[in-house]
Design an enzyme around this catalytic site. Sequence first.
Site, PDB file in Angstrom:
ATOM      1  CB  THR A  59      -0.860  -0.063   1.266  1.00 60.99           C
ATOM      2  OG1 THR A  59      -1.628  -1.251   1.188  1.00 60.99           O
ATOM      3  CG2 THR A  59      -1.765   1.119   1.454  1.00 60.99           C
ATOM      4  CG  ASP A  63      -8.163  -6.033   2.806  1.00 54.44           C
ATOM      5  OD1 ASP A  63      -7.316  -6.876   3.144  1.00 54.44           O
ATOM      6  OD2 ASP A  63      -7.875  -4.866   2.494  1.00 54.44           O
ATOM      7  CB  SER A 121      -5.276  -2.329   8.584  1.00 55.78           C
ATOM      8  OG  SER A 121      -5.813  -3.577   8.912  1.00 55.78           O
ATOM      9  N   GLY A 126       1.329  -1.419   5.079  1.00 60.75           N
ATOM     10  CA  GLY A 126       1.760  -2.516   5.956  1.00 60.75           C
ATOM     11  C   GLY A 126       0.663  -3.494   6.322  1.00 60.75           C
TER      12      GLY A 126
HETATM   13  O1  DON Z   1      -6.877  -2.061   3.426  1.00 58.04           O
HETATM   14  C1  DON Z   1      -6.074  -2.795   3.977  1.00 58.04           C
HETATM   15  O2  DON Z   1      -5.969  -2.907   5.182  1.00 58.04           O
HETATM   16  C2  DON Z   1      -5.097  -3.578   3.119  1.00 58.04           C
HETATM   17  N1  DON Z   1      -5.681  -3.834   1.836  1.00 58.04           N
HETATM   18  C3  DON Z   1      -3.851  -2.820   3.029  1.00 58.04           C
HETATM   19  C4  DON Z   1      -2.817  -3.553   2.258  1.00 58.04           C
HETATM   20  C5  DON Z   1      -1.464  -3.124   2.576  1.00 58.04           C
HETATM   21  O3  DON Z   1      -1.200  -2.287   3.390  1.00 58.04           O
HETATM   22  C6  DON Z   1      -0.420  -3.848   1.829  1.00 58.04           C
HETATM   23  N2  DON Z   1       0.820  -3.691   2.449  1.00 58.04           N
HETATM   24  N3  DON Z   1       1.359  -4.525   3.114  1.00 58.04           N
END
Ligand code: DON
Length: 596
Positions: free
Chosen positions: A408, A450, A480, A500
């Site tokens: 992300t 998710d 998250s 993260g």
């Molecule tokens: O929205 C979320 O919590 C996840 N899709 C975020 C993904 C993310 O941070 C990828 N990095 N490790």
Amino acid sequence: MKEFLHTSNPRKLTLVSALALSMAIASATSWAREANTKLTAPTSTAATHNYDYEMNVFHPVQAANGMVATEQNLASQIGLEILKNGGNAVDAAVAIGFSLAVSLPNAGNIGGGGFMLVHDAKSNKTVALDFREKAPAAATETMYQDENGEIIPRKSWYTHQAIGVPGTVAGLTKALEQWGSLPLAEVMQPAIDLAEQGYEVSPTMAKLLQVEKDNLGKWPTTKAIFFDGDEPLALGDTLVQKNLAESLKLIAKEGADAFYKGAIAEEIVRDQEAHDGLITKDDLASYEATEREVVRGDYRGYEIVSMPLPSSGGIHIIQILNAMEHLPIKESGVNSAKTISLMAETMKRAYADRSEYLGDSDFVDVPIQELTSKEYAKAIADEVLKGEITPAQEIKPGDLAPYESDQTTHYSVVDKEGNAVAVTYTLNLNFGSGIVAGETGILMNNEMDDFSAKPGVPNAFGLIGGSANAIEAGKRPLSSMTPTMVLKDGKPWLVTGSPGGARIITTVLQQIVNAIDFGMNPAAATNTPRFHHQWLPDELRLEVGFSPDTIQLLENAGYDVSVKPSMGRTQTIQIIDDTMYGYSDPRNPDGSAIGY
Ligand code: DON
């Protein structure tokens, strides 16, 4: 040590999940006993609220008129130019959002979704913009399970059915209309130029492309962009994205409609239909970004404003901080074994609640008030202060993402008027689903992962969910992502956020605590090694950089410690007395904080 050994009445467990309850009553290793014999709490020398360079080894970038911090220097430069040319923080944030879709294709996007916090200096209000992906209308609760109810491996990762209805274009254009001052075509032009002219593949991107070679190489539309023959582009190659440039031009000309109703929508749907995807014209045409009230809390005199549902981040940051007000971490000191234990026990309880209660509040009732109440936090703190390590039982090993990078991205912007913007947006895994939709040049997300595909079965980040986060038509998966601002005297004092996955919440938490409790500037706060516990799996995760003594103490106390590569990549701006202090997390060397 007294407080640490203190045994108080058990907290009210009315809000704790059944699993958490079983943990709470399970036999516990006594950290306190270990700690009592082996640990003397160090006295923190950095526990100051003053901004004192002598206490900080690392120094942030300083500026007076405007600052941007992103994970990609090309995007930072584009944002800064917008600020210098009279654009405000939202103009710059929108320009950065579109340009990261070009320059950071593993995470920046227009085929994904995310969240934005905007602090408007004039009205002194902070608002949240939710442009999270939605499940298509045809999505069902069991769509990733086979006829025996077993999860079909990776169906929610690397297939056309993994793709949620994207929200980024709706979000960025809405933000610009609402709070920006420049025309869309103007803020998008740098991204268009970058896509057309191309840029050099950095060592970081070359490595990511190699890691994801198989996922990207199996789709001709993706391979045509990111490969040279049968090999991914390598260090120093030029990445040109002509089709993406055309899509961006259409959006610049026609606005979000180009993406949701026009030529881009048609091509996305054509690609979906050709590969058993679920996204229809209606799904795209009906997508809207939603303005929401921020979640608010306070911590040791500072105001915390953060992202509400469908982000779990804001609620749990506030829940953990509320509990931490009762924990003597200033005395135990930054990253001591005792501090780590106190915080890890608090984190565990928050993540246990996350798994049970949190989901899209447009679809389910979430006890937000209770979760963020000071009373509930006191009960958590009382439990934690007993000094016991509560083991998480019934650990289900997850099919974790194969490569643990942070896919992300977050960026922060502050302008000279005092407007501040924090954006976290994503494709979910690296390069999302790996699928470029037809001829659009647009990489599509795999955000459907998710959701809780089946109760008790962890997602790519090892997160477990229940019915509150079950798949439903039109619902947004729980996230998250935690773009956050700390306000002092009503004005932004810290603007931050991170990628993260599950570790975003604890990463942002430590960025805040390092600033408030330990008086660190953004650079020092960022460079302090991070730790993380998410209840299940029952593992205390540490970054490289903790001393062997600390690790030994934690292991002696009963933690299953695992030292793993880096956690999060924060992009932080702190504002003190009209000076902006910015820092781009060196965990991604491609980033930069720059100001003027
Ligand atoms: O929205 C979320 O919590 C996840 N899709 C975020 C993904 C993310 O941070 C990828 N990095 N490790």
